[in-house]
Design a protein around this motif. Sequence first.
Motif, PDB file in Angstrom:
ATOM      1  N   LEU A 199       0.836  -1.203   0.000  1.00 50.23           N
ATOM      2  CA  LEU A 199       0.000   0.000   0.000  1.00 50.23           C
ATOM      3  C   LEU A 199       0.872   1.254   0.000  1.00 50.23           C
ATOM      4  CD1 LEU A 199      -3.028  -0.789   2.352  1.00 50.23           C
ATOM      5  CD2 LEU A 199      -2.689  -1.336  -0.054  1.00 50.23           C
ATOM      6  N   GLN A 202       1.854   1.774  -3.511  1.00 51.79           N
ATOM      7  CA  GLN A 202       0.772   2.312  -4.338  1.00 51.79           C
ATOM      8  C   GLN A 202       0.591   3.805  -4.091  1.00 51.79           C
ATOM      9  OE1 GLN A 202      -2.752  -0.086  -3.687  1.00 51.79           O
ATOM     10  NE2 GLN A 202      -2.179  -1.403  -5.385  1.00 51.79           N
TER      11      GLN A 202
ATOM     12  N   PRO B  20      -5.048   3.685  -0.980  1.00 59.42           N
ATOM     13  CA  PRO B  20      -4.797   2.295  -1.353  1.00 59.42           C
ATOM     14  C   PRO B  20      -5.525   1.287  -0.459  1.00 59.42           C
ATOM     15  CG  PRO B  20      -2.755   3.544  -1.409  1.00 59.42           C
ATOM     16  CD  PRO B  20      -3.792   4.427  -0.767  1.00 59.42           C
ATOM     17  N   ARG B  24      -8.088  -1.565  -1.833  1.00 57.42           N
ATOM     18  CA  ARG B  24      -7.966  -3.002  -1.595  1.00 57.42           C
ATOM     19  C   ARG B  24      -9.300  -3.599  -1.161  1.00 57.42           C
ATOM     20  NH1 ARG B  24      -3.126  -5.114   1.533  1.00 57.42           N
ATOM     21  NH2 ARG B  24      -2.362  -4.937  -0.596  1.00 57.42           N
ATOM     22  N   ARG B  77      -8.155   4.384  -8.411  1.00 56.56           N
ATOM     23  CA  ARG B  77      -7.037   3.961  -9.255  1.00 56.56           C
ATOM     24  C   ARG B  77      -6.533   5.123 -10.110  1.00 56.56           C
ATOM     25  NH1 ARG B  77      -5.750  -1.106 -10.285  1.00 56.56           N
ATOM     26  NH2 ARG B  77      -5.372  -0.614 -12.481  1.00 56.56           N
ATOM     27  N   LEU B  80      -4.656   7.766  -7.911  1.00 54.84           N
ATOM     28  CA  LEU B  80      -3.328   7.287  -7.528  1.00 54.84           C
ATOM     29  C   LEU B  80      -2.402   7.134  -8.739  1.00 54.84           C
ATOM     30  CD1 LEU B  80      -4.187   4.604  -4.812  1.00 54.84           C
ATOM     31  CD2 LEU B  80      -3.174   6.859  -4.467  1.00 54.84           C
ATOM     32  N   SER B 109      -0.370  -5.628  -5.730  1.00 53.87           N
ATOM     33  CA  SER B 109      -0.005  -4.239  -5.999  1.00 53.87           C
ATOM     34  C   SER B 109      -0.166  -3.936  -7.475  1.00 53.87           C
ATOM     35  CB  SER B 109       1.443  -3.989  -5.585  1.00 53.87           C
ATOM     36  OG  SER B 109       1.882  -2.737  -6.056  1.00 53.87           O
TER      37      SER B 109
END
Lengths: 219, 219
Positions: A199, A202, B20, B24, B77, B80, B109
Amino acid sequence: MVQRRANMRRIPESTIRRLPAYLRVLENQKETRTTSVALGERTGYSSEQVRKDLAYFGAFGTRGVGYDVSQLGHQIRHILGLDKNVKAVLVGAGHLGTALLRYTQSGVSDVQFAAVLDNSPQVVGSAIGSMVVEDIQHLESIVTERKIRLAVLTVPAEAAEKVAERLAEAGIGAILNFAPSPILTDQDRVLVQNLDLTLELQAMAYFVTEHDDLESPVS
Amino acid sequence: MVQRRANMRRIPESTIRRLPAYLRVLENQKETRTTSVALGERTGYSSEQVRKDLAYFGAFGTRGVGYDVSQLGHQIRHILGLDKNVKAVLVGAGHLGTALLRYTQSGVSDVQFAAVLDNSPQVVGSAIGSMVVEDIQHLESIVTERKIRLAVLTVPAEAAEKVAERLAEAGIGAILNFAPSPILTDQDRVLVQNLDLTLELQAMAYFVTEHDDLESPVS
């Protein structure tokens, strides 16, 4: 990321988390005196931050003279409890667990691992440096008998919560969890810090990506 | 702990670092809708924190209906930069480097390692999963040719600063540094996050130690 307990302590958690970095600099320097400016330069924090952090536990530098390196080091070690011989258990003897164990064995940490546990018959009984991996079946008795208070979790995601429950039940006070799954155990019983390395990776992606479309408010 | 660049972005860094974890959860759930309460429960953050974080980029849940899981996942997504195929280089193929590489290869990841470098003749040429360790001598050409923007450092403390300098010079935008020595490279050139696992462990010691002598002000 450390989840808080009901009884908050006086020193902010962010300060506590910077103290080990100051300590490392102090322990690696030959001079007998240092300043907040020097400590800031060698840790990457501002000198104001350093002064503010150290003032929380009464370490006030003297203008033009600074801090006594040896005395400040002792104070930080005391605050962190590193002079109390804190014992930790490592659960999960894979690559990450092995890396952590080797770091601490190389003397850069004051926390000593008193046990390494794993559930794989291939791994139990093997040596990592000077330690032998023990069977996770004996977690409860090992934690109790060796008076272990701290746990580091480097197990697969699916095992993390269950192992954390067993550790809390056995009397562990804090868990540093590296498993790629957050532990949501009752925070009044045990303090959990989730540190998921993928994480972190990321989140770093954000900082190397262009974000022109985010400059104006999105709605 | 991420050192800031001169041009601050609009979304707080602390929010970026939580995204993140939300992602997840979203990617592992079967339901098509979720709520800030559910996201909070599964990540360990409060529902207020979740709502506030998501509102920064215009993701407003609807009361009683919540968020669309697929849409929110896509948005995170995108924020990031994980939809932009960010490439990373891993420098240092020891235990920690190997652990990180295996985590990312196992698909947890979205950041892909495009190269693994080491300086040891014993390690260069060996395989870690599907990747072959390459010679650190070729760092500059590898970073440039493969358009790598992110670096992860798992080298010994004494090598960290010099490798970071070479990475910055080669055009790397951000470095996640696991070496037990902070990188103090010029922050306008490259963003550095120092993540020293043994320091994290030392900070945890504080939380399992009694601090009766700190309850009253020390002076």
